[in-house]
Design a protein around this motif. Structure first.
Motif, PDB file in Angstrom:
ATOM      1  N   VAL A 101     -20.476  30.875  42.867  1.00 19.39           N
ATOM      2  CA  VAL A 101     -21.789  30.807  42.239  1.00 19.39           C
ATOM      3  C   VAL A 101     -22.317  29.393  42.408  1.00 19.39           C
ATOM      4  O   VAL A 101     -21.658  28.422  42.013  1.00 19.39           O
ATOM      5  N   ARG A 102     -23.493  29.254  42.995  1.00 16.25           N
ATOM      6  CA  ARG A 102     -24.045  27.931  43.254  1.00 16.25           C
ATOM      7  C   ARG A 102     -24.350  27.207  41.942  1.00 16.25           C
ATOM      8  O   ARG A 102     -24.898  27.805  41.009  1.00 16.25           O
ATOM      9  N   PRO A 103     -24.043  25.905  41.850  1.00 19.48           N
ATOM     10  CA  PRO A 103     -24.321  25.146  40.617  1.00 19.48           C
ATOM     11  C   PRO A 103     -25.791  25.193  40.218  1.00 19.48           C
ATOM     12  O   PRO A 103     -26.116  25.246  39.040  1.00 19.48           O
ATOM     13  N   GLY A 104     -26.690  25.177  41.201  1.00 20.68           N
ATOM     14  CA  GLY A 104     -28.114  25.223  40.883  1.00 20.68           C
ATOM     15  C   GLY A 104     -28.510  26.501  40.186  1.00 20.68           C
ATOM     16  O   GLY A 104     -29.363  26.491  39.283  1.00 20.68           O
ATOM     17  N   LEU A 105     -27.894  27.611  40.583  1.00 18.32           N
ATOM     18  CA  LEU A 105     -28.187  28.886  39.934  1.00 18.32           C
ATOM     19  C   LEU A 105     -27.686  28.887  38.496  1.00 18.32           C
ATOM     20  O   LEU A 105     -28.373  29.358  37.584  1.00 18.32           O
ATOM     21  N   MET A 106     -26.495  28.337  38.270  1.00 20.25           N
ATOM     22  CA  MET A 106     -25.974  28.237  36.911  1.00 20.25           C
ATOM     23  C   MET A 106     -26.873  27.369  36.036  1.00 20.25           C
ATOM     24  O   MET A 106     -27.148  27.697  34.881  1.00 20.25           O
ATOM     25  N   SER A 107     -27.343  26.259  36.607  1.00 20.02           N
ATOM     26  CA  SER A 107     -28.219  25.363  35.847  1.00 20.02           C
ATOM     27  C   SER A 107     -29.529  26.059  35.482  1.00 20.02           C
ATOM     28  O   SER A 107     -30.031  25.924  34.355  1.00 20.02           O
ATOM     29  N   LEU A 108     -30.069  26.834  36.418  1.00 20.65           N
ATOM     30  CA  LEU A 108     -31.315  27.547  36.158  1.00 20.65           C
ATOM     31  C   LEU A 108     -31.142  28.570  35.035  1.00 20.65           C
ATOM     32  O   LEU A 108     -31.956  28.632  34.095  1.00 20.65           O
ATOM     33  N   LEU A 109     -30.083  29.375  35.119  1.00 20.08           N
ATOM     34  CA  LEU A 109     -29.880  30.424  34.113  1.00 20.08           C
ATOM     35  C   LEU A 109     -29.511  29.836  32.756  1.00 20.08           C
ATOM     36  O   LEU A 109     -29.789  30.440  31.719  1.00 20.08           O
ATOM     37  N   ASP A 110     -28.882  28.670  32.750  1.00 15.87           N
ATOM     38  CA  ASP A 110     -28.541  28.027  31.481  1.00 15.87           C
ATOM     39  C   ASP A 110     -29.794  27.609  30.715  1.00 15.87           C
ATOM     40  O   ASP A 110     -29.765  27.475  29.489  1.00 15.87           O
ATOM     41  N   ARG A 111     -30.882  27.380  31.447  1.00 17.62           N
ATOM     42  CA  ARG A 111     -32.132  26.995  30.788  1.00 17.62           C
ATOM     43  C   ARG A 111     -32.806  28.181  30.101  1.00 17.62           C
ATOM     44  O   ARG A 111     -33.704  27.999  29.280  1.00 17.62           O
ATOM     45  N   LEU A 112     -32.384  29.388  30.443  1.00 19.15           N
ATOM     46  CA  LEU A 112     -32.916  30.580  29.782  1.00 19.15           C
ATOM     47  C   LEU A 112     -32.137  30.811  28.489  1.00 19.15           C
ATOM     48  O   LEU A 112     -31.349  31.735  28.368  1.00 19.15           O
ATOM     49  N   ASP A 113     -32.377  29.943  27.497  1.00 20.34           N
ATOM     50  CA  ASP A 113     -31.549  29.991  26.297  1.00 20.34           C
ATOM     51  C   ASP A 113     -31.899  31.150  25.371  1.00 20.34           C
ATOM     52  O   ASP A 113     -31.193  31.401  24.395  1.00 20.34           O
ATOM     53  N   ASP A 114     -33.001  31.878  25.676  1.00 21.95           N
ATOM     54  CA  ASP A 114     -33.350  33.027  24.844  1.00 21.95           C
ATOM     55  C   ASP A 114     -33.234  34.349  25.601  1.00 21.95           C
ATOM     56  O   ASP A 114     -33.599  35.406  25.070  1.00 21.95           O
ATOM     57  N   VAL A 115     -32.737  34.313  26.831  1.00 18.91           N
ATOM     58  CA  VAL A 115     -32.585  35.517  27.652  1.00 18.91           C
ATOM     59  C   VAL A 115     -31.146  35.597  28.155  1.00 18.91           C
ATOM     60  O   VAL A 115     -30.717  34.746  28.931  1.00 18.91           O
ATOM     61  N   PRO A 116     -30.374  36.588  27.711  1.00 20.47           N
ATOM     62  CA  PRO A 116     -29.022  36.743  28.261  1.00 20.47           C
ATOM     63  C   PRO A 116     -29.095  36.981  29.765  1.00 20.47           C
ATOM     64  O   PRO A 116     -29.864  37.813  30.249  1.00 20.47           O
TER      65      PRO A 116
END
Length: 281
Positions: A101-116
């Motif tokens: 899993v690319r780190p950039g993708l993890m960083s992007l999804l981590d910013r969605l703190d109100d969306v699982p």
């Protein structure tokens, strides 16, 4: 087949390579930059005349094995290889990320703190999920082995996962899991990880075996799910599935279904989770 495009790409790739790039002797005199046609043909195990015809927009259409051999001979990376296949009129071979899993993708999804949201493989393995998914979709939390984090395996072999969903929804989820796996099996059924999972599921689960024998296929791109959460009750979530260009990883984003109280429940879970995280142990 794009004959002129294929001819141009082959010629330009050949001119970019030097004999030293492929471990070939430089030779005494070279009239043109890069490799000679006969050198590319030799590396691809095809005749020089046939290769020359490809660069001249003539001759018979090449086969997929010839395209694979030319991609290797010309040291194409994956994007260049896919482009070569498209020019020849073939679908490119499937790519496989191997669970990365690319780190950039993890960083992007981590910013969605109100969306699982989570990243899953095409076999159903949860490779990574953000913090709110840990709280709201706790069915993968703390699981580390490939089988334990595979939701398809868990669905058909472990009753605990099904307890997170209303029982009347089980048949629909079962079919969705099997039909999506059938699409993966069709795309890369020769890969050991795919055949091993299907074999083990057929052995362990009569339900899976019966559904598998129906030979139904449907790539999972959208769904509406109901999760039973022990703290806040039913979560009504709309699942959007975003496929990667390689199609062997996908992002599952779970949005609150409109007209329900799930948005407020997710906000409550997010606050509870943050408080638990700050509590001294």
């Amino acid at each position: 087949m794009d004959r002129s495009g294929l001819a141009d790409f082959l010629r330009r790739r050949r001119e970019l390579l030097s004999p030293a790039d492929l471990g070939l002797p430089e030779g005494v005199r070279r009239r043109t930059p890069g490799l000679r046609r006969d050198e590319v043909a030799q590396l691809a195990s095809i005749s020089t005349d046939y290769y020359a015809r490809l660069e001249q927009c003539r001759g018979a259409n090449p086969s997929e094995p010839i395209m694979a051999a030319l991609a290797r001979a010309l040291r194409c990376d994956l994007d260049e290889r896919d482009h070569l296949y498209h020019l020849a009129g073939f679908p490119p071979p499937a790519r496989h990320c191997g669970g990365y899993v690319r780190p950039g993708l993890m960083s992007l999804l981590d910013r969605l703190d109100d969306v699982p949201a989570c990243v899953a493989s095409d076999l159903g393995e949860i490779l990574w999920q953000n913090a709110i998914a840990d709280i709201a979709l706790g069915w993968t939390t703390g699981k580390r082995t490939d089988r334990a984090r595979n939701i398809v395996w868990q669905w058909f072999t472990e009753p605990a996962l099904r307890a997170c969903f209303p029982e009347e929804d089980w048949p629909r989820h079962s079919r969705a899991h099997v039909n999506d796996l059938r699409a993966t099996y069709s795309r890369r059924g020769g890969d050991p990880d795919v055949t091993d999972l299907v074999h083990r599921l057929r052995t362990r689960s009569a339900e899976f075996r019966d559904l598998w024998e129906r030979h139904e296929v449907a790539v999972h791109r959208f769904d509406r799910k109901r999760f039973l959460h022990p703290e806040v009750g039913v979560l009504h979530l709309t699942c959007e599935v975003l496929l990667s260009p390689e199609a062997d990883t996908k992002v599952l984003a779970f949005f609150p279904t409109e007209g329900t109280d799930t948005r407020e429940k997710l906000e409550l879970l997010r606050v509870i989770g943050a408080q638990e995280f700050r509590t001294p142990r």
